[in-house]
Design a protein around this motif. Structure first.
Motif, PDB file in Angstrom:
ATOM      1  N   PRO A 128       0.797  -1.233   0.000  1.00  0.00           N
ATOM      2  CA  PRO A 128       0.000   0.000   0.000  1.00  0.00           C
ATOM      3  C   PRO A 128       0.830   1.283   0.000  1.00  0.00           C
ATOM      4  O   PRO A 128       0.444   2.257  -0.644  1.00  0.00           O
ATOM      5  CB  PRO A 128      -0.831  -0.103   1.276  1.00  0.00           C
ATOM      6  N   ALA A 129       1.963   1.292   0.691  1.00  0.00           N
ATOM      7  CA  ALA A 129       2.794   2.501   0.722  1.00  0.00           C
ATOM      8  C   ALA A 129       3.366   2.783  -0.669  1.00  0.00           C
ATOM      9  O   ALA A 129       3.358   3.935  -1.133  1.00  0.00           O
ATOM     10  CB  ALA A 129       3.915   2.355   1.753  1.00  0.00           C
ATOM     11  N   ARG A 186       2.071   1.710  -3.479  1.00  0.00           N
ATOM     12  CA  ARG A 186       0.918   2.043  -4.323  1.00  0.00           C
ATOM     13  C   ARG A 186       0.583   3.527  -4.190  1.00  0.00           C
ATOM     14  O   ARG A 186       0.299   4.204  -5.179  1.00  0.00           O
ATOM     15  CB  ARG A 186      -0.269   1.165  -3.943  1.00  0.00           C
ATOM     16  N   GLU A 187       0.653   4.060  -2.976  1.00  0.00           N
ATOM     17  CA  GLU A 187       0.380   5.477  -2.740  1.00  0.00           C
ATOM     18  C   GLU A 187       1.418   6.357  -3.448  1.00  0.00           C
ATOM     19  O   GLU A 187       1.069   7.341  -4.102  1.00  0.00           O
ATOM     20  CB  GLU A 187       0.391   5.766  -1.234  1.00  0.00           C
ATOM     21  N   SER A 215       0.817   6.127  -7.229  1.00  0.00           N
ATOM     22  CA  SER A 215      -0.376   6.883  -7.616  1.00  0.00           C
ATOM     23  C   SER A 215      -0.130   8.389  -7.540  1.00  0.00           C
ATOM     24  O   SER A 215      -0.385   9.121  -8.491  1.00  0.00           O
ATOM     25  CB  SER A 215      -1.542   6.491  -6.707  1.00  0.00           C
ATOM     26  N   ARG A 216       0.392   8.831  -6.406  1.00  0.00           N
ATOM     27  CA  ARG A 216       0.569  10.263  -6.170  1.00  0.00           C
ATOM     28  C   ARG A 216       1.673  10.863  -7.029  1.00  0.00           C
ATOM     29  O   ARG A 216       1.505  11.916  -7.624  1.00  0.00           O
ATOM     30  CB  ARG A 216       0.854  10.506  -4.683  1.00  0.00           C
ATOM     31  N   ASP A 274      -0.832  10.688 -10.832  1.00  0.00           N
ATOM     32  CA  ASP A 274      -1.586  11.928 -10.655  1.00  0.00           C
ATOM     33  C   ASP A 274      -1.155  13.086 -11.555  1.00  0.00           C
ATOM     34  O   ASP A 274      -2.018  13.757 -12.128  1.00  0.00           O
ATOM     35  CB  ASP A 274      -1.584  12.365  -9.188  1.00  0.00           C
TER      36      ASP A 274
END
Length: 192
Positions: free
Chosen positions: A118-119, A121-122, A125-126, A130
């Motif tokens: 998850p870290a 993935r963040e 994504s960011r 983005d």
């Protein structure tokens, strides 16, 4: 007695260009060994630097790969007179970038790691998705969900091909992908 002269530069390696050297070494190592075997130790060895130099800048291999990809991709070239030309150029641009040595391998590898991290993935994504999503939203006048769908279809298809064959998509297949995607985002229609 002679006085020692002092340098204006502090001791150690010069800092200029370290990122460029590390990014080139990263893509080269990923291309040569594959994503999984391209460890930070091996990347550092290829770059001719200490692995602590890498870890001071990027806390994980995933963070390094994301920054390396941002450097490799640069800004999305939003070129064209209308939506169709703009989208076509964006698709051809990302297909060409993913086809560069090491880039598709690095992208597919970090993407795969992000599924269970998850870290990461963040960060992915960011930091990676983005900026391109926002640029496309602005250029196309489309809402976030439709632009995310555009990114999913295009990048997902290109990475799937790379993962299944080890080769980038052929020009003819990229043209077919452009034609398929443009049917969903026609020039004369507003957001769905």
């Amino acid at each position: 007695m002679t006085r020692a002269t002092t340098s204006a530069r502090p001791p150690g390696r010069p800092r200029t260009g370290v990122n460029a050297v590390v990014f080139a070494a990263t893509l080269s190592t990923v291309h040569e060994l594959g994503y999984a075997r391209a460890t930070v130790d091996r990347i550092a060895a290829t770059a001719g630097i200490a692995k602590t130099t890498i870890y001071r800048r990027w806390p994980t291999k995933g963070a390094l790969i994301v920054e390396c990809l941002l450097d490799a991709f640069g800004p999305v070239p939003l070129e064209g007179a209308g939506r169709a030309e703009l989208m076509s150029s964006a698709i051809r641009w990302i297909a060409a970038k993913i086809g560069e040595p090491g880039v598709g391998d690095a992208f597919a590898g970090v993407f795969s790691d992000a599924v269970s991290d998850p870290a990461l993935r963040e960060v992915l994504s960011r930091r990676l998705q983005d900026p391109y999503r926002l640029a496309l939203q602005d250029a196309l006048g489309e809402p976030e969900d439709r632009v995310l769908f555009f990114i999913d279809v295009v990048v997902g298809t290109l990475l799937h091909r790379m993962g299944m064959t080890g080769e980038p998509m052929s020009d003819a297949d990229v043209t077919a992908l452009v034609e398929m995607v443009l049917r969903y985002f026609p020039d004369d229609a507003g957001p769905a």
